[in-house]
Design a protein around this motif. Structure first.
Motif, PDB file in Angstrom:
ATOM      1  N   GLY A  43      52.552  39.198  -1.648  1.00  0.00           N
ATOM      2  CA  GLY A  43      51.422  38.450  -1.095  1.00  0.00           C
ATOM      3  C   GLY A  43      50.464  38.000  -2.197  1.00  0.00           C
ATOM      4  N   LEU A  44      50.216  38.904  -3.159  1.00  0.00           N
ATOM      5  CA  LEU A  44      49.363  38.521  -4.279  1.00  0.00           C
ATOM      6  C   LEU A  44      49.989  37.394  -5.095  1.00  0.00           C
ATOM      7  CD1 LEU A  44      48.199  42.044  -5.521  1.00  0.00           C
ATOM      8  CD2 LEU A  44      46.825  40.349  -4.313  1.00  0.00           C
ATOM      9  N   LEU A  45      51.314  37.497  -5.329  1.00  0.00           N
ATOM     10  CA  LEU A  45      51.993  36.434  -6.076  1.00  0.00           C
ATOM     11  C   LEU A  45      51.910  35.106  -5.334  1.00  0.00           C
ATOM     12  CD1 LEU A  45      55.204  38.267  -7.388  1.00  0.00           C
ATOM     13  CD2 LEU A  45      53.322  37.341  -8.741  1.00  0.00           C
ATOM     14  N   ASN A  46      52.037  35.170  -4.036  1.00  0.00           N
ATOM     15  CA  ASN A  46      51.927  33.934  -3.252  1.00  0.00           C
ATOM     16  C   ASN A  46      50.519  33.348  -3.387  1.00  0.00           C
ATOM     17  OD1 ASN A  46      54.568  34.236  -2.419  1.00  0.00           O
ATOM     18  ND2 ASN A  46      54.022  35.263  -0.499  1.00  0.00           N
ATOM     19  N   GLY A  47      49.514  34.231  -3.405  1.00  0.00           N
ATOM     20  CA  GLY A  47      48.148  33.747  -3.580  1.00  0.00           C
ATOM     21  C   GLY A  47      47.940  33.098  -4.936  1.00  0.00           C
ATOM     22  N   VAL A  48      48.515  33.733  -5.998  1.00  0.00           N
ATOM     23  CA  VAL A  48      48.418  33.135  -7.317  1.00  0.00           C
ATOM     24  C   VAL A  48      49.145  31.796  -7.358  1.00  0.00           C
ATOM     25  CG1 VAL A  48      49.094  33.414  -9.734  1.00  0.00           C
ATOM     26  CG2 VAL A  48      48.141  35.350  -8.474  1.00  0.00           C
ATOM     27  N   GLY A  49      50.308  31.751  -6.729  1.00  0.00           N
ATOM     28  CA  GLY A  49      51.067  30.501  -6.701  1.00  0.00           C
ATOM     29  C   GLY A  49      50.324  29.384  -6.001  1.00  0.00           C
ATOM     30  N   SER A  50      49.574  29.736  -4.977  1.00  0.00           N
ATOM     31  CA  SER A  50      48.827  28.698  -4.262  1.00  0.00           C
ATOM     32  C   SER A  50      47.692  28.122  -5.089  1.00  0.00           C
ATOM     33  CB  SER A  50      48.270  29.281  -2.959  1.00  0.00           C
ATOM     34  OG  SER A  50      47.286  30.275  -3.228  1.00  0.00           O
ATOM     35  N   LEU A  51      47.283  28.856  -6.128  1.00  0.00           N
ATOM     36  CA  LEU A  51      46.201  28.359  -6.991  1.00  0.00           C
ATOM     37  C   LEU A  51      46.691  27.434  -8.092  1.00  0.00           C
ATOM     38  CD1 LEU A  51      44.139  31.658  -7.477  1.00  0.00           C
ATOM     39  CD2 LEU A  51      43.595  29.737  -5.970  1.00  0.00           C
ATOM     40  N   ILE A  52      47.973  27.413  -8.364  1.00  0.00           N
ATOM     41  CA  ILE A  52      48.506  26.598  -9.455  1.00  0.00           C
ATOM     42  C   ILE A  52      48.175  25.120  -9.297  1.00  0.00           C
ATOM     43  CG2 ILE A  52      50.656  25.820 -10.542  1.00  0.00           C
ATOM     44  CD1 ILE A  52      51.763  28.612 -10.186  1.00  0.00           C
ATOM     45  N   PRO A  53      48.274  24.530  -8.103  1.00  0.00           N
ATOM     46  CA  PRO A  53      47.905  23.103  -7.990  1.00  0.00           C
ATOM     47  C   PRO A  53      46.451  22.829  -8.331  1.00  0.00           C
ATOM     48  CG  PRO A  53      49.229  23.800  -6.106  1.00  0.00           C
ATOM     49  CD  PRO A  53      48.851  25.048  -6.839  1.00  0.00           C
ATOM     50  N   ASN A  54      45.609  23.871  -8.355  1.00  0.00           N
ATOM     51  CA  ASN A  54      44.177  23.653  -8.592  1.00  0.00           C
ATOM     52  C   ASN A  54      43.767  23.878 -10.045  1.00  0.00           C
ATOM     53  OD1 ASN A  54      43.791  23.205  -5.809  1.00  0.00           O
ATOM     54  ND2 ASN A  54      43.579  25.404  -5.437  1.00  0.00           N
ATOM     55  N   VAL A  55      44.748  24.055 -10.947  1.00  0.00           N
ATOM     56  CA  VAL A  55      44.393  24.327 -12.336  1.00  0.00           C
ATOM     57  C   VAL A  55      43.865  23.084 -13.046  1.00  0.00           C
ATOM     58  CG1 VAL A  55      46.036  26.222 -12.518  1.00  0.00           C
ATOM     59  CG2 VAL A  55      46.755  23.907 -13.152  1.00  0.00           C
ATOM     60  N   ASN A  56      44.179  21.921 -12.556  1.00  0.00           N
ATOM     61  CA  ASN A  56      43.715  20.698 -13.205  1.00  0.00           C
ATOM     62  C   ASN A  56      42.209  20.524 -13.012  1.00  0.00           C
ATOM     63  OD1 ASN A  56      46.295  19.951 -14.117  1.00  0.00           O
ATOM     64  ND2 ASN A  56      46.799  19.040 -12.133  1.00  0.00           N
ATOM     65  N   VAL A  57      41.615  19.628 -13.797  1.00  0.00           N
ATOM     66  CA  VAL A  57      40.180  19.364 -13.729  1.00  0.00           C
ATOM     67  C   VAL A  57      39.823  18.823 -12.355  1.00  0.00           C
ATOM     68  CG1 VAL A  57      38.304  18.000 -14.718  1.00  0.00           C
ATOM     69  CG2 VAL A  57      40.103  18.902 -16.197  1.00  0.00           C
ATOM     70  N   ASN A  58      38.800  19.434 -11.738  1.00  0.00           N
ATOM     71  CA  ASN A  58      38.389  18.956 -10.420  1.00  0.00           C
ATOM     72  C   ASN A  58      37.419  17.785 -10.568  1.00  0.00           C
ATOM     73  OD1 ASN A  58      35.745  20.005 -10.866  1.00  0.00           O
ATOM     74  ND2 ASN A  58      36.425  22.032 -10.195  1.00  0.00           N
ATOM     75  N   GLY A  59      37.001  17.269  -9.438  1.00  0.00           N
ATOM     76  CA  GLY A  59      36.160  16.078  -9.441  1.00  0.00           C
ATOM     77  C   GLY A  59      34.826  16.285 -10.130  1.00  0.00           C
ATOM     78  N   THR A  60      34.198  17.419  -9.864  1.00  0.00           N
ATOM     79  CA  THR A  60      32.898  17.696 -10.484  1.00  0.00           C
ATOM     80  C   THR A  60      33.039  17.816 -11.996  1.00  0.00           C
ATOM     81  OG1 THR A  60      32.172  18.854  -8.481  1.00  0.00           O
ATOM     82  CG2 THR A  60      30.954  19.292 -10.518  1.00  0.00           C
ATOM     83  N   GLU A  61      34.071  18.544 -12.429  1.00  0.00           N
ATOM     84  CA  GLU A  61      34.293  18.692 -13.862  1.00  0.00           C
ATOM     85  C   GLU A  61      34.602  17.356 -14.515  1.00  0.00           C
ATOM     86  OE1 GLU A  61      36.146  23.244 -13.818  1.00  0.00           O
ATOM     87  OE2 GLU A  61      37.455  21.504 -13.632  1.00  0.00           O
ATOM     88  N   GLN A  62      35.426  16.547 -13.868  1.00  0.00           N
ATOM     89  CA  GLN A  62      35.774  15.243 -14.431  1.00  0.00           C
ATOM     90  C   GLN A  62      34.551  14.346 -14.532  1.00  0.00           C
ATOM     91  OE1 GLN A  62      38.918  14.390 -15.667  1.00  0.00           O
ATOM     92  NE2 GLN A  62      37.620  12.783 -16.535  1.00  0.00           N
ATOM     93  N   SER A  63      33.661  14.439 -13.533  1.00  0.00           N
ATOM     94  CA  SER A  63      32.427  13.643 -13.578  1.00  0.00           C
ATOM     95  C   SER A  63      31.571  14.043 -14.769  1.00  0.00           C
ATOM     96  CB  SER A  63      31.650  13.816 -12.278  1.00  0.00           C
ATOM     97  OG  SER A  63      30.416  13.124 -12.329  1.00  0.00           O
ATOM     98  N   ALA A  64      31.456  15.365 -15.002  1.00  0.00           N
ATOM     99  CA  ALA A  64      30.676  15.832 -16.148  1.00  0.00           C
ATOM    100  C   ALA A  64      31.325  15.399 -17.462  1.00  0.00           C
ATOM    101  CB  ALA A  64      30.540  17.352 -16.099  1.00  0.00           C
ATOM    102  N   ILE A  65      32.651  15.469 -17.531  1.00  0.00           N
ATOM    103  CA  ILE A  65      33.359  15.043 -18.743  1.00  0.00           C
ATOM    104  C   ILE A  65      33.140  13.556 -18.987  1.00  0.00           C
ATOM    105  CG2 ILE A  65      35.659  14.698 -19.724  1.00  0.00           C
ATOM    106  CD1 ILE A  65      36.485  17.328 -18.372  1.00  0.00           C
TER     107      ILE A  65
END
Length: 316
Positions: A43-65
């Motif tokens: 279950g923990l591995l599945n939770g970590v796996g679900s976070l992989i798509p979110n490793v890229n820069v999000n909208g707020t971070e991209q706006s600041a960049i």
């Protein structure tokens, strides 16, 4: 398993031969200590796996960049002022700007006082002094001539001598006093010019020292000014590096969590072999059981066959 034959020679009695035997035991085992917890680990591995798509820069971070990049590309807004200030310091900071005026003022002052510093300067011929001297002449003339006229000796040589002596005695204090006054004036003017020269020199020296101090400050400001001049490109590069480092950092964080969890499900297996060599006593016991008695008679007269080789021979 039978190995080679060895001979045991006792101190007395016949020689005894025995077979040396070796026994090997092989066992296999497998361990899986996390088997009971594997559902939770998965279950923990599945939770970590679900976070992989979110490793890229999000909208707020991209706006600041993007904002940092835009600011960096626009350049340092204070660069012109900083460069101007440094260049001004390197030029002395304007500390010597009034040196010319100071020198000019001293020259004008000296020129204005030059008549008073002339060794031939005298105020004897000024209207005021001449009027005073004329008054003495008139007064003495009237007094002396009146006295000689009354005596009937007007115009005599004695009259002329007395008149000249009287005028000289009357004018002498005025002339001497004025000469002393003129000398004091010349000395005072000379001292004033000297003091003005010293004051002007000190002011110019102070300005030059201030200019040197400003130049030193300008030299020390060169490095910060150069750093400020690259603020724009450095800011833009920092922003772009953030865009690359944030996903890598996020992936590293997930890897630090996921890899140890994945290793919890591993099993281990192995094979072990145990080898033993029977002692002489064990060999004797084994031979004894092999040669055991062939038949025995019980109390009721019944007989039973032995279990060893002798027992087999007794059954023949």
């Amino acid at each position: 398993m039978v190995g080679h034959i060895s001979t045991f020679q006792p101190a007395y009695g016949p020689r005894i031969h025995r077979d040396e035997s070796k026994q090997e035991t092989t066992s296999q085992s497998q361990t899986n200590p996390w088997a009971a917890a594997m559902p939770e680990v998965q279950g923990l591995l599945n939770g970590v796996g679900s976070l992989i798509p979110n490793v890229n820069v999000n909208g707020t971070e991209q706006s600041a960049i993007d904002q940092l990049t835009a600011q960096g590309m626009a350049g340092n807004p204070f660069m012109a002022g900083t460069s101007g200030a440094v260049n001004n310091l390197l030029a002395g900071g304007g500390a010597t700007a009034q040196n010319g005026n100071l020198s000019s003022n001293l020259a004008s002052y000296t020129s204005e006082l030059q008549p008073y510093t002339d060794p031939n300067y005298s105020t004897i011929n000024t209207p005021a002094v001449q009027a005073a001297l004329k008054q003495v002449q008139d007064d003495v003339t009237n007094q002396v001539n009146g006295q000689f006229a009354a005596a009937g000796r007007s115009g005599s040589a004695m009259n002329t001598e007395a008149l000249a002596r009287g005028i000289a005695q009357g004018e002498a204090p005025i002339i001497l006093n004025q000469a002393n006054h003129d000398t004091a004036t010349r000395l005072g003017v000379a001292g004033s010019v000297y003091g003005a020269g010293n004051t002007t020199a000190a002011a110019i020296t102070g300005n030059n020292n201030a200019a040197a101090t400003n130049q030193a400050a300008g030299v020390n400001s060169v490095a910060p000014a150069l750093t400020n001049s690259t603020w724009g490109p450095r800011t833009a590069l920092t922003a772009q590096e953030l865009g690359q480092s944030l996903p890598a950092s996020n992936l590293g964080l997930l890897a630090n969590i996921g890899i140890p969890l994945a290793q919890l499900g591993q099993t281990s297996s192995g094979t072990s072999t145990t080898t033993s060599n029977p002692s002489l006593l064990q060999d004797v016991v084994s031979v004894g059981s092999l040669l055991g008695s062939g038949k025995s008679t019980g109390a009721n007269g019944a007989s039973s066959a032995g279990s060893g080789i002798l027992g087999l021979l007794g059954m023949l």
